[in-house]
Design a protein around this motif. Structure first.
Motif, PDB file in Angstrom:
ATOM      1  N   ALA A  82       0.812  -1.224   0.000  1.00 24.77           N
ATOM      2  CA  ALA A  82       0.000   0.000   0.000  1.00 24.77           C
ATOM      3  C   ALA A  82       0.849   1.280   0.000  1.00 24.77           C
ATOM      4  CB  ALA A  82      -0.930   0.005   1.198  1.00 24.77           C
ATOM      5  N   HIS A  83       2.157   1.167  -0.064  1.00 24.82           N
ATOM      6  CA  HIS A  83       3.042   2.346   0.003  1.00 24.82           C
ATOM      7  C   HIS A  83       2.867   3.228  -1.221  1.00 24.82           C
ATOM      8  CE1 HIS A  83       6.449   4.711   1.302  1.00 24.82           C
ATOM      9  NE2 HIS A  83       6.925   4.641   0.072  1.00 24.82           N
ATOM     10  N   PRO A  84       2.848   4.528  -1.039  1.00 26.48           N
ATOM     11  CA  PRO A  84       2.879   5.261   0.215  1.00 26.48           C
ATOM     12  C   PRO A  84       1.489   5.350   0.841  1.00 26.48           C
ATOM     13  CG  PRO A  84       2.992   6.796  -1.623  1.00 26.48           C
ATOM     14  CD  PRO A  84       2.960   5.413  -2.210  1.00 26.48           C
ATOM     15  N   ALA A  85       1.437   5.045   2.106  1.00 27.39           N
ATOM     16  CA  ALA A  85       0.184   5.092   2.852  1.00 27.39           C
ATOM     17  C   ALA A  85       0.474   5.473   4.297  1.00 27.39           C
ATOM     18  CB  ALA A  85      -0.535   3.744   2.814  1.00 27.39           C
ATOM     19  N   ALA A  86      -0.512   6.062   4.912  1.00 24.82           N
ATOM     20  CA  ALA A  86      -0.396   6.446   6.310  1.00 24.82           C
ATOM     21  C   ALA A  86      -1.744   6.208   6.966  1.00 24.82           C
ATOM     22  CB  ALA A  86      -0.020   7.913   6.409  1.00 24.82           C
ATOM     23  N   THR A  87      -1.716   5.793   8.217  1.00 28.53           N
ATOM     24  CA  THR A  87      -2.955   5.613   8.959  1.00 28.53           C
ATOM     25  C   THR A  87      -2.817   6.232  10.339  1.00 28.53           C
ATOM     26  OG1 THR A  87      -2.336   3.445   9.791  1.00 28.53           O
ATOM     27  CG2 THR A  87      -3.618   3.491   7.747  1.00 28.53           C
ATOM     28  N   LEU A  88      -3.938   6.564  10.904  1.00 27.66           N
ATOM     29  CA  LEU A  88      -4.006   7.123  12.248  1.00 27.66           C
ATOM     30  C   LEU A  88      -5.007   6.292  13.029  1.00 27.66           C
ATOM     31  CD1 LEU A  88      -3.737   9.470  14.402  1.00 27.66           C
ATOM     32  CD2 LEU A  88      -5.685  10.495  13.247  1.00 27.66           C
ATOM     33  N   ARG A  89      -4.549   5.705  14.114  1.00 26.24           N
ATOM     34  CA  ARG A  89      -5.468   4.992  15.009  1.00 26.24           C
ATOM     35  C   ARG A  89      -5.577   5.826  16.283  1.00 26.24           C
ATOM     36  NH1 ARG A  89      -4.769  -1.032  15.380  1.00 26.24           N
ATOM     37  NH2 ARG A  89      -6.472  -1.031  13.877  1.00 26.24           N
ATOM     38  N   THR A  90      -6.809   6.198  16.600  1.00 27.64           N
ATOM     39  CA  THR A  90      -7.078   7.000  17.787  1.00 27.64           C
ATOM     40  C   THR A  90      -7.776   6.134  18.828  1.00 27.64           C
ATOM     41  OG1 THR A  90      -7.375   8.949  16.390  1.00 27.64           O
ATOM     42  CG2 THR A  90      -8.215   9.084  18.635  1.00 27.64           C
ATOM     43  N   PHE A  91      -7.264   6.194  20.049  1.00 29.52           N
ATOM     44  CA  PHE A  91      -7.909   5.542  21.189  1.00 29.52           C
ATOM     45  C   PHE A  91      -8.496   6.647  22.055  1.00 29.52           C
ATOM     46  CE2 PHE A  91      -4.489   2.686  19.977  1.00 29.52           C
ATOM     47  CZ  PHE A  91      -5.115   1.459  19.968  1.00 29.52           C
ATOM     48  N   VAL A  98     -13.909   2.155  29.100  1.00 26.86           N
ATOM     49  CA  VAL A  98     -13.561   1.416  27.887  1.00 26.86           C
ATOM     50  C   VAL A  98     -12.808   2.348  26.934  1.00 26.86           C
ATOM     51  CG1 VAL A  98     -14.493   0.231  25.855  1.00 26.86           C
ATOM     52  CG2 VAL A  98     -15.535  -0.132  28.091  1.00 26.86           C
ATOM     53  N   TRP A  99     -11.714   1.839  26.384  1.00 32.83           N
ATOM     54  CA  TRP A  99     -10.965   2.573  25.363  1.00 32.83           C
ATOM     55  C   TRP A  99     -11.480   2.117  24.003  1.00 32.83           C
ATOM     56  CZ3 TRP A  99      -7.265   6.332  25.965  1.00 32.83           C
ATOM     57  CH2 TRP A  99      -6.827   6.562  27.279  1.00 32.83           C
ATOM     58  N   THR A 100     -11.975   3.051  23.199  1.00 30.94           N
ATOM     59  CA  THR A 100     -12.449   2.715  21.862  1.00 30.94           C
ATOM     60  C   THR A 100     -11.384   3.081  20.845  1.00 30.94           C
ATOM     61  OG1 THR A 100     -13.574   4.856  21.637  1.00 30.94           O
ATOM     62  CG2 THR A 100     -14.885   2.985  22.450  1.00 30.94           C
ATOM     63  N   ALA A 101     -11.271   2.268  19.812  1.00 28.04           N
ATOM     64  CA  ALA A 101     -10.281   2.482  18.759  1.00 28.04           C
ATOM     65  C   ALA A 101     -10.987   2.857  17.460  1.00 28.04           C
ATOM     66  CB  ALA A 101      -9.463   1.207  18.550  1.00 28.04           C
ATOM     67  N   ASP A 102     -10.414   3.808  16.742  1.00 26.28           N
ATOM     68  CA  ASP A 102     -10.957   4.242  15.466  1.00 26.28           C
ATOM     69  C   ASP A 102      -9.795   4.578  14.547  1.00 26.28           C
ATOM     70  OD1 ASP A 102     -13.015   5.110  13.627  1.00 26.28           O
ATOM     71  OD2 ASP A 102     -12.372   7.164  14.081  1.00 26.28           O
ATOM     72  N   SER A 115      -7.161  -0.302   0.371  1.00 27.33           N
ATOM     73  CA  SER A 115      -8.466  -0.765   0.870  1.00 27.33           C
ATOM     74  C   SER A 115      -8.300  -1.981   1.771  1.00 27.33           C
ATOM     75  CB  SER A 115      -9.402  -1.101  -0.290  1.00 27.33           C
ATOM     76  OG  SER A 115      -9.747   0.068  -0.987  1.00 27.33           O
ATOM     77  N   ALA A 116      -7.427  -2.904   1.391  1.00 28.95           N
ATOM     78  CA  ALA A 116      -7.170  -4.093   2.217  1.00 28.95           C
ATOM     79  C   ALA A 116      -6.537  -3.689   3.548  1.00 28.95           C
ATOM     80  CB  ALA A 116      -6.271  -5.069   1.479  1.00 28.95           C
ATOM     81  N   LEU A 117      -5.610  -2.738   3.497  1.00 29.73           N
ATOM     82  CA  LEU A 117      -4.976  -2.241   4.711  1.00 29.73           C
ATOM     83  C   LEU A 117      -6.014  -1.648   5.653  1.00 29.73           C
ATOM     84  CD1 LEU A 117      -2.579  -1.276   6.475  1.00 29.73           C
ATOM     85  CD2 LEU A 117      -2.480   0.740   4.996  1.00 29.73           C
ATOM     86  N   MET A 118      -6.905  -0.815   5.126  1.00 27.70           N
ATOM     87  CA  MET A 118      -7.915  -0.182   5.965  1.00 27.70           C
ATOM     88  C   MET A 118      -8.921  -1.197   6.510  1.00 27.70           C
ATOM     89  SD  MET A 118      -6.797   2.747   6.401  1.00 27.70           S
ATOM     90  CE  MET A 118      -8.119   3.194   7.520  1.00 27.70           C
ATOM     91  N   ALA A 119      -9.243  -2.222   5.734  1.00 18.49           N
ATOM     92  CA  ALA A 119     -10.132  -3.278   6.232  1.00 18.49           C
ATOM     93  C   ALA A 119      -9.475  -3.978   7.428  1.00 18.49           C
ATOM     94  CB  ALA A 119     -10.457  -4.281   5.126  1.00 18.49           C
ATOM     95  N   ASP A 120      -8.164  -4.231   7.346  1.00 13.62           N
ATOM     96  CA  ASP A 120      -7.439  -4.829   8.472  1.00 13.62           C
ATOM     97  C   ASP A 120      -7.440  -3.898   9.681  1.00 13.62           C
ATOM     98  OD1 ASP A 120      -6.847  -7.115   7.047  1.00 13.62           O
ATOM     99  OD2 ASP A 120      -4.777  -6.527   6.599  1.00 13.62           O
ATOM    100  N   MET A 121      -7.240  -2.606   9.434  1.00 10.56           N
ATOM    101  CA  MET A 121      -7.232  -1.638  10.530  1.00 10.56           C
ATOM    102  C   MET A 121      -8.599  -1.599  11.217  1.00 10.56           C
ATOM    103  SD  MET A 121      -4.195  -0.188  10.843  1.00 10.56           S
ATOM    104  CE  MET A 121      -4.604   1.256  11.817  1.00 10.56           C
TER     105      MET A 121
END
Length: 150
Positions: A82-91, A98-102, A115-121
């Protein structure tokens, strides 16, 4: 939190945009994909209070407001599908404990790999939130009914 970090990296990458000193702000940073891969990367590295490192083959940046929110940012390395790609996971910590992840992401390369990367995230977000929910419930059941509230 170590359990959460391991699951986070199983999901892949992470990314963001910042509007000022995020560590001192009450809100976590958000994505602005219009900055491009290098612009987001530079912004993440400029965040006051951010921790930088390598983790699981990705460039990693973490930042948090203790007991309120935490962000994990990762940048894909050349050679990743998926390069170049960047993701942000917020807790975010909810009033229930409860800590929620998005997760959100910006893909600048192969759209199907991104798309596959984001589905995994997103699947990882669900797992992390459910694990935190189960942990909060376990802590609640272990408390004495006569003891002080957390």
């Amino acid at each position: 939190m170590l359990r959460v970090r391991k699951a986070f990296w199983l999901g892949g990458l992470v990314f963001l945009h910042v509007s000022g000193a995020a560590a001192q702000d009450t809100r976590p940073p958000t994505l602005d994909c219009t900055l491009g891969f290098e612009g987001l990367r530079a912004m993440a590295y400029a965040l006051p209070g951010a921790q930088h490192g390598q983790e699981g083959g990705f460039e990693a940046v973490t930042l948090s407001a203790p007991d309120t929110w935490s962000v994990h940012i990762a940048f894909s390395a050349p050679g990743h599908p998926a390069h170049p790609a960047a993701t942000l996971r917020t807790f975010r910590k909810q009033v229930t404990g409860v800590w929620t992840a998005d997760s959100k992401g910006c893909g600048y390369g192969d759209s199907s790999a991104f798309s596959a990367l984001m589905a995994d995230m997103k699947a990882g977000d669900t797992q992390l939130t459910n694990a935190s929910r189960a942990d909060a419930e376990r802590r609640k059941q272990e408390q004495s009914p006569l003891g002080p509230a957390p």
